[in-house]
Design a protein around this motif. Structure first.
Motif, PDB file in Angstrom:
ATOM      1  N   PHE A  78      -1.007  -0.785  -6.534  1.00  0.00           N
ATOM      2  CA  PHE A  78      -0.088  -1.703  -5.879  1.00  0.00           C
ATOM      3  C   PHE A  78       1.287  -1.032  -5.804  1.00  0.00           C
ATOM      4  N   SER A  79       1.928  -1.094  -4.656  1.00  0.00           N
ATOM      5  CA  SER A  79       3.301  -0.637  -4.527  1.00  0.00           C
ATOM      6  C   SER A  79       4.220  -1.845  -4.424  1.00  0.00           C
ATOM      7  N   PHE A  80       5.323  -1.814  -5.181  1.00  0.00           N
ATOM      8  CA  PHE A  80       6.283  -2.915  -5.093  1.00  0.00           C
ATOM      9  C   PHE A  80       7.627  -2.418  -4.552  1.00  0.00           C
ATOM     10  N   ALA A  81       7.545  -1.485  -3.584  1.00  0.00           N
ATOM     11  CA  ALA A  81       8.758  -0.897  -3.017  1.00  0.00           C
ATOM     12  C   ALA A  81       9.418  -1.783  -1.972  1.00  0.00           C
ATOM     13  N   GLY A  82       8.704  -2.804  -1.494  1.00  0.00           N
ATOM     14  CA  GLY A  82       9.217  -3.628  -0.409  1.00  0.00           C
ATOM     15  C   GLY A  82      10.166  -4.710  -0.872  1.00  0.00           C
ATOM     16  N   THR A  83      10.302  -5.729  -0.062  1.00  0.00           N
ATOM     17  CA  THR A  83      11.199  -6.823  -0.403  1.00  0.00           C
ATOM     18  C   THR A  83      10.549  -7.730  -1.440  1.00  0.00           C
ATOM     19  N   THR A  84      11.378  -8.412  -2.212  1.00  0.00           N
ATOM     20  CA  THR A  84      10.862  -9.348  -3.208  1.00  0.00           C
ATOM     21  C   THR A  84      10.109 -10.491  -2.533  1.00  0.00           C
ATOM     22  N   GLN A  85      10.565 -10.899  -1.383  1.00  0.00           N
ATOM     23  CA  GLN A  85       9.889 -11.961  -0.642  1.00  0.00           C
ATOM     24  C   GLN A  85       8.458 -11.554  -0.298  1.00  0.00           C
ATOM     25  N   GLU A  86       8.288 -10.318   0.174  1.00  0.00           N
ATOM     26  CA  GLU A  86       6.954  -9.851   0.542  1.00  0.00           C
ATOM     27  C   GLU A  86       6.063  -9.703  -0.694  1.00  0.00           C
ATOM     28  N   GLU A 100       0.795  -1.219   0.000  1.00  0.00           N
ATOM     29  CA  GLU A 100       0.000   0.000   0.000  1.00  0.00           C
ATOM     30  C   GLU A 100       0.833   1.277   0.000  1.00  0.00           C
ATOM     31  N   VAL A 101       2.010   1.264   0.572  1.00  0.00           N
ATOM     32  CA  VAL A 101       2.713   2.523   0.798  1.00  0.00           C
ATOM     33  C   VAL A 101       3.947   2.620  -0.085  1.00  0.00           C
ATOM     34  N   GLY A 102       4.192   3.814  -0.602  1.00  0.00           N
ATOM     35  CA  GLY A 102       5.345   4.047  -1.457  1.00  0.00           C
ATOM     36  C   GLY A 102       6.587   4.367  -0.664  1.00  0.00           C
ATOM     37  N   GLN A 103       7.037   3.407   0.106  1.00  0.00           N
ATOM     38  CA  GLN A 103       8.220   3.600   0.944  1.00  0.00           C
ATOM     39  C   GLN A 103       9.226   2.489   0.661  1.00  0.00           C
ATOM     40  N   PRO A 104      10.460   2.839   0.310  1.00  0.00           N
ATOM     41  CA  PRO A 104      11.456   1.799   0.048  1.00  0.00           C
ATOM     42  C   PRO A 104      11.571   0.829   1.214  1.00  0.00           C
ATOM     43  N   GLY A 105      11.780  -0.435   0.885  1.00  0.00           N
ATOM     44  CA  GLY A 105      11.896  -1.458   1.910  1.00  0.00           C
ATOM     45  C   GLY A 105      13.275  -1.542   2.525  1.00  0.00           C
ATOM     46  N   THR A 106      14.201  -0.690   2.081  1.00  0.00           N
ATOM     47  CA  THR A 106      15.563  -0.681   2.599  1.00  0.00           C
ATOM     48  C   THR A 106      15.838   0.627   3.329  1.00  0.00           C
ATOM     49  N   PRO A 107      16.749   0.615   4.296  1.00  0.00           N
ATOM     50  CA  PRO A 107      17.104   1.853   4.995  1.00  0.00           C
ATOM     51  C   PRO A 107      17.981   2.743   4.135  1.00  0.00           C
ATOM     52  N   ALA A 108      18.357   3.879   4.695  1.00  0.00           N
ATOM     53  CA  ALA A 108      19.270   4.787   4.002  1.00  0.00           C
ATOM     54  C   ALA A 108      20.578   4.075   3.690  1.00  0.00           C
ATOM     55  N   PRO A 109      21.288   4.507   2.652  1.00  0.00           N
ATOM     56  CA  PRO A 109      22.574   3.882   2.311  1.00  0.00           C
ATOM     57  C   PRO A 109      23.555   3.929   3.485  1.00  0.00           C
ATOM     58  N   LYS A 110      24.447   2.967   3.502  1.00  0.00           N
ATOM     59  CA  LYS A 110      25.403   2.849   4.610  1.00  0.00           C
ATOM     60  C   LYS A 110      26.247   4.110   4.754  1.00  0.00           C
ATOM     61  N   PHE A 140      16.834   7.624  -2.876  1.00  0.00           N
ATOM     62  CA  PHE A 140      17.873   7.570  -1.849  1.00  0.00           C
ATOM     63  C   PHE A 140      17.428   6.860  -0.561  1.00  0.00           C
ATOM     64  N   CYS A 141      16.185   6.387  -0.512  1.00  0.00           N
ATOM     65  CA  CYS A 141      15.686   5.564   0.604  1.00  0.00           C
ATOM     66  C   CYS A 141      15.779   6.279   1.955  1.00  0.00           C
ATOM     67  N   MET A 142      15.422   7.566   1.980  1.00  0.00           N
ATOM     68  CA  MET A 142      15.551   8.349   3.211  1.00  0.00           C
ATOM     69  C   MET A 142      14.214   8.972   3.600  1.00  0.00           C
ATOM     70  N   THR A 143      13.145   8.177   3.594  1.00  0.00           N
ATOM     71  CA  THR A 143      11.815   8.731   3.854  1.00  0.00           C
ATOM     72  C   THR A 143      11.723   9.458   5.193  1.00  0.00           C
ATOM     73  N   GLY A 144      12.124   8.790   6.275  1.00  0.00           N
ATOM     74  CA  GLY A 144      11.960   9.376   7.601  1.00  0.00           C
ATOM     75  C   GLY A 144      12.958  10.465   7.938  1.00  0.00           C
ATOM     76  N   TRP A 145      13.924  10.692   7.075  1.00  0.00           N
ATOM     77  CA  TRP A 145      14.897  11.752   7.304  1.00  0.00           C
ATOM     78  C   TRP A 145      14.319  13.116   6.946  1.00  0.00           C
ATOM     79  N   ARG A 146      13.208  13.113   6.240  1.00  0.00           N
ATOM     80  CA  ARG A 146      12.444  14.308   5.869  1.00  0.00           C
ATOM     81  C   ARG A 146      13.317  15.372   5.228  1.00  0.00           C
TER      82      ARG A 146
END
Length: 385
Positions: A363-371, A37-47, A236-242
């Protein structure tokens, strides 16, 4: 005595957040949920970003910055335009913002006045029209369908002009919710039409970097009067960094700066210091794009097996938009039933199209492939049950 309640907040809820809440309630009860449902990357910010944040916490005061952002980040963003698009953008025209949401508020306040008319494609990101309404600006919906690839076109603009002048146009490529994109010629034609009619363009480019065979086109390369909105949230996978940014034309720069000073003081300092490193994390970020591409391939293959056969072209972002008019005329109830019976959370189209969205879902496919794979299996089993 009854106290006055302001009318600006009388705007619809952001429906995807309502779906997220229902999904969270299901999870709290111990039931499985597959988050499409949500357009949020399934990975955290880059290392590299996380390492830079740790360093800043240890060494920096984390105080206010200037309203336009720290010089190092503004220069890094300007360098990104040269590296990624081959266009020279002065760092002085880069404005760092508290997410793209703040960028839209600054753009709309600096470019438009109450009562102005701003066009946007329908379906489209709901917060465009909600923010415009809250600011007293009139959204003019352009009914874009499969023929237009769900994007605004010069023909749609000309038709809207028959009802009155337009002061602005919001264009998003890739688009949320459809994932469709404009190629260079289509973008140029759109910008030319707007320029000929005195229409200011606000180009939402927050999904740039996430595409599947089509190259993104930045309005910054084609129209110096356009406002470009971008973000660290998606690619850049930084949603919560605003954290986001604007490319602001010179005639609006002082207005944007004054508004930012008064409304927001400055963007989050820790996020800014960390984000400078984001542009050096391409290998990790490109691995994310490969995962999105696999998730997209999987859903395009499996959704028809679950009865979702009328799909919009998914050129970019991480969305698939489906016409479900053969199955329902109440997408809210349909999505709620799917969540209840399968655990798969998807978003009703009414969030994006108040007229036809009762017959569409996203449909959002931003998450993991497993999910994504597990969700597809659940939907196929449900369709056969």
């Amino acid at each position: 005595m009854v106290l006055k309640v302001g009318s600006r907040g009388h705007i619809p809820a952001f429906m995807v957040m309502e779906v997220m809440r229902a999904a969270a309630e299901r999870e709290q009860q111990g039931d499985a949920v597959f988050h499409l449902e949500v357009g949020q990357p399934g990975t955290p910010a880059p290392k590299g970003v996380i390492a830079a944040a740790h360093k800043a916490l240890d060494t920096d005061r984390i105080g206010y910055t200037t309203a336009l952002g720290i010089p190092d980040l503004r220069a890094a963003i300007a360098g990104h335009y040269q590296d990624f698009y081959g266009v020279s953008v002065p760092a002085s025209q880069v404005v760092v913002t508290t997410g793209s949401s703040c960028g839209f508020i600054l753009s709309f306040l600096s470019a438009f006045d109450p009562g102005d008319r701003v066009a946007l494609a329908q379906p489209g990101y709901p917060c465009y029209r909600h923010i415009l309404n809250a600011l007293g600006i009139d959204p003019v919906m352009l009914p874009a369908g499969p023929k237009e690839r769900f994007q605004p076109t010069p023909a749609l603009i000309e038709k809207a002009l028959e009802e009155g002048p337009l002061d602005g146009l919001i264009v998003a490529s890739p688009s949320n919710p459809t994932g469709t994109m404009l190629d260079r010629q289509a973008m140029q034609d759109l910008l030319t039409c707007c320029r000929d009619n005195g229409i200011r363009v606000v180009s939402d480019e927050i999904y740039h970097g996430i595409s599947y065979g089509m190259e993104p086109v930045t309005a910054a390369k084609l129209d110096p009067s356009a406002i470009v909105v971008n973000s660290f949230s998606k690619y850049f996978c930084m949603t919560g960094w605003r954290l986001g940014w604007l490319i602001v034309p010179p005639d609006l720069l002082r207005a944007v700066e004054s508004l930012a000073q008064n409304l927001f003081i400055s963007p989050p300092t820790l996020s800014q210091l960390a984000a400078v490193a984001a542009f050096d994390c391409q290998e990790e970020l490109q691995a994310n794009i490969e995962r999105y591409a696999e998730n997209r391939r999987l859903l395009l293959q499996e959704l028809p097996k679950a009865g979702f056969t009328d799909l919009a072209p998914s050129d970019g972002a991480f969305y698939i938009y489906a016409d479900v008019s053969d199955r329902t005329d109440d997408s809210v109830e349909f999505c709620a039933r799917i969540l209840k019976e399968t655990g798969v959370a998807i978003t009703p189209g009414l969030d994006f199209d108040a007229v036809r969205g009762n017959r569409t879902v996203r449909f959002s496919f931003a998450g993991t492939t497993q999910e994504v794979s597990a969700a597809a299996e659940a939907l196929i089993a449900w369709s056969k049950g």
